[in-house]
Design a protein around this motif. Structure first.
Motif, PDB file in Angstrom:
ATOM      1  N   THR A  18       4.421  -1.126  -7.243  1.00 21.47           N
ATOM      2  CA  THR A  18       4.108  -2.405  -6.597  1.00 21.47           C
ATOM      3  C   THR A  18       5.080  -2.665  -5.454  1.00 21.47           C
ATOM      4  OG1 THR A  18       3.201  -3.334  -8.634  1.00 21.47           O
ATOM      5  CG2 THR A  18       3.939  -4.905  -6.968  1.00 21.47           C
ATOM      6  N   THR A  19       6.344  -2.366  -5.689  1.00 17.51           N
ATOM      7  CA  THR A  19       7.363  -2.568  -4.654  1.00 17.51           C
ATOM      8  C   THR A  19       7.182  -1.598  -3.495  1.00 17.51           C
ATOM      9  OG1 THR A  19       8.969  -3.507  -6.188  1.00 17.51           O
ATOM     10  CG2 THR A  19       9.844  -2.455  -4.206  1.00 17.51           C
ATOM     11  N   ALA A  20       6.946  -0.330  -3.803  1.00 19.12           N
ATOM     12  CA  ALA A  20       6.769   0.667  -2.740  1.00 19.12           C
ATOM     13  C   ALA A  20       5.594   0.295  -1.839  1.00 19.12           C
ATOM     14  CB  ALA A  20       6.566   2.052  -3.344  1.00 19.12           C
ATOM     15  N   VAL A  21       4.479  -0.068  -2.443  1.00 18.94           N
ATOM     16  CA  VAL A  21       3.273  -0.409  -1.673  1.00 18.94           C
ATOM     17  C   VAL A  21       3.486  -1.667  -0.851  1.00 18.94           C
ATOM     18  CG1 VAL A  21       0.881  -1.216  -1.871  1.00 18.94           C
ATOM     19  CG2 VAL A  21       1.657   0.747  -3.224  1.00 18.94           C
ATOM     20  N   ASN A  22       3.999  -2.712  -1.472  1.00 19.06           N
ATOM     21  CA  ASN A  22       4.058  -4.005  -0.798  1.00 19.06           C
ATOM     22  C   ASN A  22       5.233  -4.139   0.165  1.00 19.06           C
ATOM     23  OD1 ASN A  22       1.686  -5.519  -1.870  1.00 19.06           O
ATOM     24  ND2 ASN A  22       2.635  -4.940  -3.803  1.00 19.06           N
ATOM     25  N   LEU A  23       6.333  -3.438  -0.094  1.00 24.16           N
ATOM     26  CA  LEU A  23       7.392  -3.372   0.903  1.00 24.16           C
ATOM     27  C   LEU A  23       6.900  -2.627   2.137  1.00 24.16           C
ATOM     28  CD1 LEU A  23      10.243  -3.692   2.003  1.00 24.16           C
ATOM     29  CD2 LEU A  23      10.926  -1.688   0.633  1.00 24.16           C
ATOM     30  N   SER A  24       6.203  -1.507   1.927  1.00 24.81           N
ATOM     31  CA  SER A  24       5.644  -0.737   3.043  1.00 24.81           C
ATOM     32  C   SER A  24       4.693  -1.592   3.874  1.00 24.81           C
ATOM     33  CB  SER A  24       4.907   0.502   2.529  1.00 24.81           C
ATOM     34  OG  SER A  24       5.780   1.373   1.842  1.00 24.81           O
ATOM     35  N   ALA A  25       3.798  -2.316   3.188  1.00 26.84           N
ATOM     36  CA  ALA A  25       2.828  -3.157   3.887  1.00 26.84           C
ATOM     37  C   ALA A  25       3.523  -4.279   4.645  1.00 26.84           C
ATOM     38  CB  ALA A  25       1.829  -3.735   2.891  1.00 26.84           C
ATOM     39  N   SER A  26       4.550  -4.852   4.044  1.00 24.95           N
ATOM     40  CA  SER A  26       5.266  -5.959   4.684  1.00 24.95           C
ATOM     41  C   SER A  26       6.027  -5.479   5.921  1.00 24.95           C
ATOM     42  CB  SER A  26       6.225  -6.619   3.694  1.00 24.95           C
ATOM     43  OG  SER A  26       5.517  -7.180   2.612  1.00 24.95           O
ATOM     44  N   ALA A  28       5.061  -2.986   7.735  1.00 31.58           N
ATOM     45  CA  ALA A  28       4.003  -2.717   8.716  1.00 31.58           C
ATOM     46  C   ALA A  28       3.522  -4.000   9.382  1.00 31.58           C
ATOM     47  CB  ALA A  28       2.837  -1.993   8.037  1.00 31.58           C
ATOM     48  N   VAL A  29       3.380  -5.066   8.601  1.00 28.93           N
ATOM     49  CA  VAL A  29       2.958  -6.353   9.158  1.00 28.93           C
ATOM     50  C   VAL A  29       4.016  -6.882  10.134  1.00 28.93           C
ATOM     51  CG1 VAL A  29       2.562  -8.778   8.546  1.00 28.93           C
ATOM     52  CG2 VAL A  29       1.406  -6.977   7.289  1.00 28.93           C
ATOM     53  N   ALA A  30       5.272  -6.521   9.894  1.00 28.24           N
ATOM     54  CA  ALA A  30       6.348  -6.885  10.827  1.00 28.24           C
ATOM     55  C   ALA A  30       6.402  -5.948  12.029  1.00 28.24           C
ATOM     56  CB  ALA A  30       7.686  -6.871  10.091  1.00 28.24           C
ATOM     57  N   GLU A  31       5.356  -5.115  12.170  1.00 28.69           N
ATOM     58  CA  GLU A  31       5.183  -4.187  13.291  1.00 28.69           C
ATOM     59  C   GLU A  31       6.246  -3.097  13.312  1.00 28.69           C
ATOM     60  OE1 GLU A  31       4.787  -6.585  16.832  1.00 28.69           O
ATOM     61  OE2 GLU A  31       2.709  -7.087  16.349  1.00 28.69           O
ATOM     62  N   LYS A  32       6.703  -2.713  12.121  1.00 30.27           N
ATOM     63  CA  LYS A  32       7.574  -1.548  11.978  1.00 30.27           C
ATOM     64  C   LYS A  32       6.700  -0.371  11.543  1.00 30.27           C
ATOM     65  CE  LYS A  32      11.244  -4.040  12.733  1.00 30.27           C
ATOM     66  NZ  LYS A  32      12.000  -3.904  14.011  1.00 30.27           N
ATOM     67  N   ARG A  33       6.708   0.697  12.323  1.00 28.45           N
ATOM     68  CA  ARG A  33       5.901   1.869  11.981  1.00 28.45           C
ATOM     69  C   ARG A  33       6.423   2.462  10.669  1.00 28.45           C
ATOM     70  NH1 ARG A  33       7.430   5.401  15.426  1.00 28.45           N
ATOM     71  NH2 ARG A  33       8.953   4.042  16.430  1.00 28.45           N
ATOM     72  N   THR A  34       5.554   2.474   9.665  1.00 23.68           N
ATOM     73  CA  THR A  34       5.978   2.793   8.299  1.00 23.68           C
ATOM     74  C   THR A  34       5.085   3.860   7.683  1.00 23.68           C
ATOM     75  OG1 THR A  34       6.752   0.503   8.029  1.00 23.68           O
ATOM     76  CG2 THR A  34       6.449   1.800   6.020  1.00 23.68           C
ATOM     77  N   LEU A  35       5.712   4.777   6.937  1.00 17.77           N
ATOM     78  CA  LEU A  35       4.991   5.803   6.192  1.00 17.77           C
ATOM     79  C   LEU A  35       5.319   5.635   4.715  1.00 17.77           C
ATOM     80  CD1 LEU A  35       3.308   8.481   6.126  1.00 17.77           C
ATOM     81  CD2 LEU A  35       5.496   9.701   6.306  1.00 17.77           C
ATOM     82  N   LEU A  36       4.299   5.511   3.888  1.00 14.92           N
ATOM     83  CA  LEU A  36       4.465   5.458   2.437  1.00 14.92           C
ATOM     84  C   LEU A  36       4.165   6.836   1.868  1.00 14.92           C
ATOM     85  CD1 LEU A  36       4.800   4.004  -0.307  1.00 14.92           C
ATOM     86  CD2 LEU A  36       2.386   3.356  -0.144  1.00 14.92           C
ATOM     87  N   VAL A  37       5.127   7.393   1.128  1.00  9.44           N
ATOM     88  CA  VAL A  37       4.980   8.726   0.546  1.00  9.44           C
ATOM     89  C   VAL A  37       4.803   8.585  -0.963  1.00  9.44           C
ATOM     90  CG1 VAL A  37       6.004  11.017   0.303  1.00  9.44           C
ATOM     91  CG2 VAL A  37       6.477   9.653   2.351  1.00  9.44           C
ATOM     92  N   ILE A 122      10.384   5.118   6.216  1.00 12.23           N
ATOM     93  CA  ILE A 122       9.610   5.927   5.280  1.00 12.23           C
ATOM     94  C   ILE A 122       9.989   5.464   3.880  1.00 12.23           C
ATOM     95  CG2 ILE A 122       9.182   8.232   4.360  1.00 12.23           C
ATOM     96  CD1 ILE A 122       9.772   9.373   7.142  1.00 12.23           C
ATOM     97  N   ILE A 123       8.991   5.014   3.116  1.00  9.75           N
ATOM     98  CA  ILE A 123       9.203   4.531   1.757  1.00  9.75           C
ATOM     99  C   ILE A 123       8.609   5.554   0.793  1.00  9.75           C
ATOM    100  CG2 ILE A 123       8.857   2.629   0.136  1.00  9.75           C
ATOM    101  CD1 ILE A 123      10.413   1.828   2.676  1.00  9.75           C
ATOM    102  N   VAL A 124       9.417   6.021  -0.159  1.00  8.88           N
ATOM    103  CA  VAL A 124       8.984   7.055  -1.100  1.00  8.88           C
ATOM    104  C   VAL A 124       8.856   6.447  -2.496  1.00  8.88           C
ATOM    105  CG1 VAL A 124       9.474   9.332  -2.065  1.00  8.88           C
ATOM    106  CG2 VAL A 124      10.224   8.783   0.272  1.00  8.88           C
ATOM    107  N   ASP A 125       7.668   6.587  -3.088  1.00  8.96           N
ATOM    108  CA  ASP A 125       7.438   6.128  -4.462  1.00  8.96           C
ATOM    109  C   ASP A 125       7.588   7.309  -5.410  1.00  8.96           C
ATOM    110  OD1 ASP A 125       6.735   4.370  -6.548  1.00  8.96           O
ATOM    111  OD2 ASP A 125       4.645   5.014  -6.466  1.00  8.96           O
ATOM    112  N   CYS A 126       8.449   7.160  -6.423  1.00  6.52           N
ATOM    113  CA  CYS A 126       8.755   8.251  -7.363  1.00  6.52           C
ATOM    114  C   CYS A 126       7.973   8.121  -8.660  1.00  6.52           C
ATOM    115  CB  CYS A 126      10.241   8.233  -7.715  1.00  6.52           C
ATOM    116  SG  CYS A 126      11.317   8.670  -6.370  1.00  6.52           S
TER     117      CYS A 126
END
Length: 257
Positions: A18-26, A28-37, A122-126
């Motif tokens: 939940t944190t990996a997904v929603n931090l990544s989305a947040s 991105a909404v702040a216009e930071k180019r983000t990759l979720l792994v 880059i946010i990595v979910d383990c």
């Protein structure tokens, strides 16, 4: 060059994905180019971003074993600034296939180096374990973010995770920062939640994020619609909390307390 943050806790059910997904989305909404792994064979982070894990064929597994270049594995999402490297159950095989590989702990680091210049974060979910996939994720990271549920057994297993982090620091990634502890599933009506929060803050000090993630129905519902909570209900308490977390991460440049 992207700041790489690995979200890790071998204890299940603490809000890691939940944190990996929603931090990544947040971010991105702040216009930071983000990759979720998505480094979890359960692929919940992938489905939480709208990727059908039963149909996707190009995954992080393909990149890790050298079957495909990572650029061919990147999937777009409904958010302009958010891409995802999805997973599926094939990733279980990587645990076995990488065991005897030379420099197996550095495989994800090598993969991400190919695309790191394309992103700011880059946010990595383990997976909820401390195996080869998690060690790869820590070896590739600049910092580790640890979600901790506000419950009686919150500290259980944290010592083991920190021991793994110290081992990775010593042997594989001396630049890995420890910290970024995030309190999750907080219920303000529950005295135990307040006690756990106070205990963790007293013990870890400024390594604990100011933002606290509340228990929130919308956070629980959003994954079943294949959406981050920001797209599902942007006015919900869960969405607002993760936007606050993203602001903290941006304000500190991804560095920890």
């Amino acid at each position: 060059m992207a700041k790489i943050i690995t979200v890790a806790n071998q204890k299940g059910g603490v809000g890691k994905t939940t944190t990996a997904v929603n931090l990544s989305a947040s971010l991105a909404v702040a216009e930071k180019r983000t990759l979720l792994v998505d480094m979890d064979p359960q692929a919940n982070a992938s489905s939480g971003c709208g990727v059908d894990k039963t149909e996707v064929t190009s995954t992080i597994y393909s990149a890790l074993i050298g079957e495909e270049p990572v650029s061919a594995v990147v999937h777009r999402t409904a958010l302009d600034c958010l891409d995802v490297l999805p997973s599926n159950t094939n990733l279980i095989g990587a645990e076995i296939e990488l065991i005897n590989s030379e420099r197996r702990e550095f495989r994800l680091k090598q993969v991400l180096e190919e695309v790191a210049d394309n992103y700011e974060y880059i946010i990595v979910d383990c997976p909820p374990s401390l195996g080869v996939l998690t060690v790869n994720s820590l070896t590739a990271a600049d910092g580790v973010l640890v979600p901790l549920q506000c419950e009686f057994y919150a500290m259980e297993g944290l010592g083991q995770l920190m021991q793994t982090v110290r081992l990775v620091q010593r042997e594989l990634n001396p630049g890995l920062e420890v910290g970024g502890i995030l309190l999750t599933m907080f219920d303000g009506r529950n005295n135990l939640c307040h006690q756990v929060s106070d205990e963790i803050r007293n013990h870890f000090g400024d390594k604990v994020f100011k933002t606290v993630i509340p228990r929130n129905v919308r956070l629980s519902e959003a994954p079943s619609y294949g959406q981050p909570v920001l797209l599902y209900d942007i006015s919900s308490r869960g969405a607002l909390a993760y936007m606050d977390l993203a602001r903290e991460v941006i304000a500190t440049g991804g560095h920890y307390g």
